[in-house]
Write an enzyme that holds these catalytic residues in place. Structure first.
Site, PDB file in Angstrom:
ATOM      1  N   ASP A  21       1.093  15.458  15.261  1.00 40.08           N
ATOM      2  CA  ASP A  21       1.463  15.475  13.839  1.00 40.08           C
ATOM      3  C   ASP A  21       0.216  15.515  12.970  1.00 40.08           C
ATOM      4  O   ASP A  21       0.084  14.758  12.010  1.00 40.08           O
ATOM      5  CB  ASP A  21       2.339  14.256  13.505  1.00 40.08           C
ATOM      6  CG  ASP A  21       3.084  14.441  12.175  1.00 40.08           C
ATOM      7  OD1 ASP A  21       3.163  15.595  11.706  1.00 40.08           O
ATOM      8  OD2 ASP A  21       3.573  13.453  11.618  1.00 40.08           O
ATOM      9  N   LYS A  43       1.375  -3.106   8.901  1.00 38.41           N
ATOM     10  CA  LYS A  43       2.530  -2.210   8.810  1.00 38.41           C
ATOM     11  C   LYS A  43       3.729  -2.908   9.440  1.00 38.41           C
ATOM     12  O   LYS A  43       3.713  -3.215  10.635  1.00 38.41           O
ATOM     13  CB  LYS A  43       2.212  -0.904   9.527  1.00 38.41           C
ATOM     14  CG  LYS A  43       3.303   0.136   9.441  1.00 38.41           C
ATOM     15  CD  LYS A  43       2.746   1.455   9.978  1.00 38.41           C
ATOM     16  CE  LYS A  43       3.745   2.556  10.044  1.00 38.41           C
ATOM     17  NZ  LYS A  43       3.108   3.819  10.439  1.00 38.41           N
ATOM     18  N   VAL A  74       3.651  -0.624   4.471  1.00 37.51           N
ATOM     19  CA  VAL A  74       2.282  -1.042   4.758  1.00 37.51           C
ATOM     20  C   VAL A  74       1.741  -1.899   3.600  1.00 37.51           C
ATOM     21  O   VAL A  74       1.877  -1.522   2.426  1.00 37.51           O
ATOM     22  CB  VAL A  74       1.369   0.188   4.976  1.00 37.51           C
ATOM     23  CG1 VAL A  74      -0.035  -0.241   5.375  1.00 37.51           C
ATOM     24  CG2 VAL A  74       1.958   1.103   6.046  1.00 37.51           C
ATOM     25  N   GLY A 108       6.344   4.386   4.577  1.00 35.94           N
ATOM     26  CA  GLY A 108       6.496   5.610   5.357  1.00 35.94           C
ATOM     27  C   GLY A 108       7.853   5.628   6.029  1.00 35.94           C
ATOM     28  O   GLY A 108       8.695   4.766   5.754  1.00 35.94           O
ATOM     29  N   GLY A 109       8.044   6.580   6.905  1.00 37.65           N
ATOM     30  CA  GLY A 109       9.327   6.732   7.561  1.00 37.65           C
ATOM     31  C   GLY A 109       9.647   5.558   8.472  1.00 37.65           C
ATOM     32  O   GLY A 109      10.805   5.192   8.645  1.00 37.65           O
ATOM     33  N   MET A 110       8.621   4.974   9.082  1.00 41.33           N
ATOM     34  CA  MET A 110       8.858   3.902  10.056  1.00 41.33           C
ATOM     35  C   MET A 110       8.635   2.504   9.469  1.00 41.33           C
ATOM     36  O   MET A 110       9.203   1.538   9.957  1.00 41.33           O
ATOM     37  CB  MET A 110       7.896   4.037  11.241  1.00 41.33           C
ATOM     38  CG  MET A 110       8.074   5.239  12.113  1.00 41.33           C
ATOM     39  SD  MET A 110       9.406   5.054  13.288  1.00 41.33           S
ATOM     40  CE  MET A 110       8.766   3.835  14.422  1.00 41.33           C
ATOM     41  N   LEU A 152       0.833  -1.211   0.000  1.00 41.27           N
ATOM     42  CA  LEU A 152       0.000   0.000   0.000  1.00 41.27           C
ATOM     43  C   LEU A 152       0.864   1.256   0.000  1.00 41.27           C
ATOM     44  O   LEU A 152       0.497   2.277  -0.563  1.00 41.27           O
ATOM     45  CB  LEU A 152      -0.915   0.020   1.222  1.00 41.27           C
ATOM     46  CG  LEU A 152      -2.060  -0.992   1.216  1.00 41.27           C
ATOM     47  CD1 LEU A 152      -2.725  -1.048   2.587  1.00 41.27           C
ATOM     48  CD2 LEU A 152      -3.094  -0.629   0.159  1.00 41.27           C
TER      49      LEU A 152
END
Ligand SMILES: Nc1ncnc2c1ncn2[C@@H]1O[C@H](COP(=O)(O)OP(=O)(O)OP(=O)(O)O)[C@@H](O)[C@H]1O
Length: 626
Positions: free
Chosen positions: A179, A85, A70, A65-67, A62
Site C-alpha cells: 500500500d 494507535k 491515533v 484511519g480505517g483501522m 492526531l
C-alpha cells in the site's frame, strides 16, 4: 484528520488541538445531533484524553484511519512523545481485525529500519481496547508536499532513494508493503535533514509466512487503486516487484505532479492499471530528464518480469539519475567523469601524526586518503576535521582499517593511501560527512571493488571492535534507538557474510561464525530494553536509558534497578546531586550550555534517576528548533 484553526485562537478546550472546540473530532457527538435538533448539543469529551496508557499520558488526537484512532502521548518524566494507535472500539471484538492490527506491528518489527516508523509496544487497555505504541512523527506526509507545489527533483529523488532502501530491508525480511502511496510516507526533520523518510502503514503488508490480505474476504482487493500494480488489481501473485510498481507510480507523480490513471471510478482505474500505458512523463513535462523517464517507465511495466527485479536495482538506477545531470553537462559520453576537488582536511593521529590530506572518496562508513609517504599505522585512531554547514569544521574519529600499497594500487587502478573507517557519528558530524560524500559523488570509485577488499584486514578490524563491547562491534552510537541498532546489526552481519565468501580457508575463516554469533548476541542485548537498560546505566549512557524508558520500562522496575546499582557504588547519587545543583544555578543564570553539561554529568553518574531526566529533557526540548 483534525481540522485546523484558521486564526490564532485558543487551543481546543477538549483536546488541546489547533482547532475550535466546536470542530473537535475527539468529541463523540450524541445521536440527537444527527436528528436535526436546532439546539447545538454539548459535545462529549474524549475519555482517553489526559489518561495514562502504559507509561504515557494521552495528550491529543492526531487523526483517524480505517483501522484506528491515533493520539499523541507523552512520557510524563522523560517527555518523550509517542503516537498511540487504538484499534477502533467496534473492531476490538473481531479476532480477524485484531490479528491484522497486530500483523502491522509484527511486520514493522521484523524489518527494523530507520526509514520505517518504529513500534515500541503492543498491548491491551482493559477491558478490551487494543493499541500499539509507535514513534511519534512530527512532520507531514509526502502527499502534502506533492499537493502544495511541484517538488524539487533533488528532494524527490532523495525521498525515493530512502524509500527504496527501507523497502529493500522489508523485502529482505519477506515483507511486501502493498500500500505504498505518498500518504503513507511521512517526512520528518532528522539528523540535519529536512526530508527524512518514515514509511508507515504496513496494515495490509504481506508477510512471507502469512498474508494479512488473506484476512480480507476472498475476492476483496486490498490497496489503493492509483498505485496498484496489475497483478495486485487482478488478485494475482504479489511479490517485491509489486512494490517496485507502486514506487514507480510515486516517482511518476513526484516528477510530473500528477498520476497517470485517476478519476472515473475505481473499476476504471483498475482496468487502466491492467491495460493502459501511462503517458510518458516527458510528454507531461518536457523538462524531465530522459534518464528519469526511462527509470519510471521501467518500474511501471505491466509484466513484473520487465520491471526492476528488486529495490536494489531500482535504487541503483535512481542513483544514476541523481548523478546524471552533472556528468552529462561536464563531459561528452564516454569521457571520464569530472573531478570535483575535495577540500584538504586536517588529519591528526598518535605520535604527533598530522597532515593536511585531500580525501578521494567519502561515504557514510569512511574516507579514503591517497597518500604516498609514510602511512599512519593500521588500527590507529585518527581525528579528521570535516567542513560543516556552520563554517566551523566538525571533528570525526575513525580507525585506519586498510593500507593500499603502490603495488596494490597499480593492480586496482587506484592511488596508494589508506582507508579510515568512521565510528558512529553524532548528527552534525554525519551531516558533514554526507555533504563531503555528496561533493565527491560525481567522481569515479577509487577504492577496490568489494571482492578485492583485503578481507583479512577487514575481519581483523571487526574482531578488534568485538573486543570493545556490543556498541563498538555494531558501530552503534549511544544515542541510537532500537531501529538504528537493528539496522547496524544487519549491516555488520552483511559485511561478515560478504567477507566469509572471500576467506575460503585458514584460521580467519573460522572466526567469521564466531563473530556472527557475537553480532547476534550484541543485537539481542542492545535490542531488548530490559537488557540494554543495565548496560547503558553502567556506562552512564542516559540516552540509551531514555530509549529503554520510552520503550516501556515501568518506573518501579527502573527504581529497583537503580537501587541495585547504587548499592554497588553509592557515590554515584552524591555525584549526581552535586552536578544537579550546579546545573540549576547555571540555568538560573541563563548559562544554557553550562546547565546542559552539568545535567549530562549528573545523568551519567545516576542515569536511572528519572528525576534527573526531567529537567534535562525539558531544557533540551526548549532549545530544539521547531
Ligand atoms: N506515528 C505517527 N505519528 C504522527 N502521526 C501519526 C502517526 N501515525 C498516524 N498518524 C496520524 O494519524 C492519522 C491516522 O493514522 P492511521 O494510520 O490510522 O491512518 P490511515 O493511514 O488513514 O490508516 P488506514 O490506511 O488504516 O485507514 C494519519 O493520517 C496521521 O496523520
Amino acid at each position: 484528520m483534525v481540522p485546523t484553526q484558521a486564526d490564532d485562537g485558543p487551543p481546543c478546550a477538549l483536546c488541546g488541538g489547533d482547532h475550535p472546540r466546536a470542530a473537535c473530532p475527539s468529541a463523540a457527538r450524541p445521536v440527537a445531533h444527527t436528528l436535526g435538533l436546532d439546539e447545538p448539543l454539548p459535545v462529549v469529551p474524549d475519555p482517553l484524553l489526559g489518561t495514562m496508557v502504559g507509561s504515557f499520558r494521552v495528550q491529543r488526537l492526531l487523526g483517524r484511519g480505517g483501522m484506528g484512532t491515533v493520539y499523541l502521548a507523552e512520557h510524563p518524566v522523560i517527555g518523550s512523545k509517542v503516537a498511540i494507535k487504538f484499534l477502533h472500539e467496534s473492531m476490538c471484538a473481531n479476532p480477524e481485525l485484531v490479528g491484522r492490527f497486530y500483523d502491522e506491528a509484527r511486520a514493522v518489527n521484523l524489518i527494523g529500519h530507520e526509514n520505517i516508523v518504529a513500534i515500541f509496544d503492543l498491548a491491551l487497555l482493559p477491558p478490551s481496547r487494543y493499541y500499539i505504541i509507535m514513534e511519534y512523527l512530527d512532520g507531514a506526509p509526502f502527499s502534502a508536499l506533492l499537493r502544495a507545489s511541484r517538488v524539487d527533483p533533488a528532494i524527490s529523488l532523495d525521498v525515493l532513494l530512502q524509500l527504496a532502501d527501507a523497502l529493500r530491508a522489508a523485502h529482505d525480511r519477506g515483507v511486501v508493503h502493498r500500500d505504498l502511496k505518498p500518504e503513507n510516507v511521512f517526512l520528518v526533520r532528522r539528523r540535519g535533514r529536512a526530508h527524512f523518510v518514515k514509511l508507515m502503514d504496513f496494515g495490509i503488508a504481506k508477510l512471507a509466512d502469512r498474508q494479512t490480505g488473506a484476512r480480507t474476504a476472498a475476492g476483496v482487493i486490498v490497496g489503493t487503486p492509483e498505485y496498484m500494480a496489475p497483478e495486485q488489481c487482478e488478485n494475482g501473485r504479489i511479490d517485491r516487484r509489486t512494490d517496485v510498481y507502486a514506487l514507480g507510480m510515486m516517482a511518476y507523480e513526484a516528477a510530473t505532479g500528477r498520476l497517470p490513471f485517476t478519476g472515473q471510478g475505481i473499476p476504471h482505474i483498475l482496468l487502466a492499471q491492467l491495460r493502459q500505458l501511462p503517458r510518458p512523463p516527458r510528454e507531461v513535462d518536457p523538462t524531465i530528464s530522459p534518464a528519469l523517464e526511462a527509470v519510471i517507465l521501467k518500474a511501471l511495466q505491466k509484466d513484473p518480469a520487465d520491471r526492476f527485479q528488486d529495490m536494489a536495482a531500482f535504487a541503483a538506477a535512481l542513483e544514476e539519475v541523481r548523478r546524471g545531470p552533472e556528468r552529462a553537462a561536464a563531459r561528452p559520453p564516454g569521457a571520464p567523469a569530472a573531478r570535483a576537488l575535495a577540500p584538504q582536511l586536517d588529519v591528526a593521529g598518535p605520535g604527533g601524526y598530522h597532515r593536511r590530506l585531500r580525501p578521494s572518496e567519502a561515504a557514510r562508513g569512511g574516507l579514503f586518503f591517497p597518500e604516498e609517504g609514510t602511512l599512519p599505522p593500521l588500527f590507529s585512531r585518527l581525528a579528521v576535521d570535516v567542513p560543516a554547514a556552520g563554517g566551523r569544521p566538525v571533528r570525526v574519529e575513525g580507525e585506519v582499517v586498510r593500507h593500499v600499497s603502490a603495488a596494490e594500487a597499480a593492480r586496482w587502478q587506484m592511488q596508494p593511501g589508506f582507508a579510515l573507517q568512521l565510528g558512529a557519528l553524532p548528527g552534525d558530524a554525519q551531516a558533514a560527512v554526507d555533504a563531503l560524500a555528496a561533493q565527491l559523488a560525481s567522481r569515479p570509485a577509487l577504492t577496490p571493488q568489494p571482492t578485492e577488499v583485503p578481507a583479512p584486514l577487514a575481519l581483523d578490524a571487526i574482531a578488534k571492535r568485538a573486543a570493545g563491547g556490543p556498541y563498538e562491534l555494531l558501530g552503534a552510537r549511544p544515542e541510537d534507538g532500537f531501529p538504528e541498532i537493528r539496522e547496524r546489526a544487519r549491516a555488520v552481519r552483511r559485511q561478515l557474510e560478504a567477507l566469509q565468501q572471500n576467506l575460503t580457508s585458514g584460521t580467519r575463516a573460522t572466526r567469521v561464525p564466531i563473530l556472527l554469533a557475537q553480532v547476534d548476541a550484541a543485537a539481542a542485548l542492545l535490542g531488548s530494553p530490559g537488557e540494554r537498560l543495565m548496560l547503558d546505566a553502567r556506562r552512564g549512557n542516559f540516552h540509551g536509558v531514555a530509549h529503554c524508558v520510552t520503550a516501556g520500562t515501568p518506573p518501579p522496575v527502573l527504581e529497583a534497578r537503580r537501587q541495585a546499582m547504587l548499592s554497588e557504588d553509592p557515590r554515584r547519587a552524591d555525584e549526581a546531586q552535586r552536578h544537579l545543583a550546579r546545573a540549576r544555578v547555571a540555568e538560573k543564570l541563563g548559562n544554557v550550555a553550562a546547565a546542559l553539561a552539568e545535567y549530562e554529568a549528573a545523568l551519567r553518574s545516576d542515569p536511572l534517576d528519572l528525576e534527573l531526566h526531567r529537567p534535562y529533557w525539558d531544557l533540551r526540548r526548549r532549545l530544539e528548533p521547531r
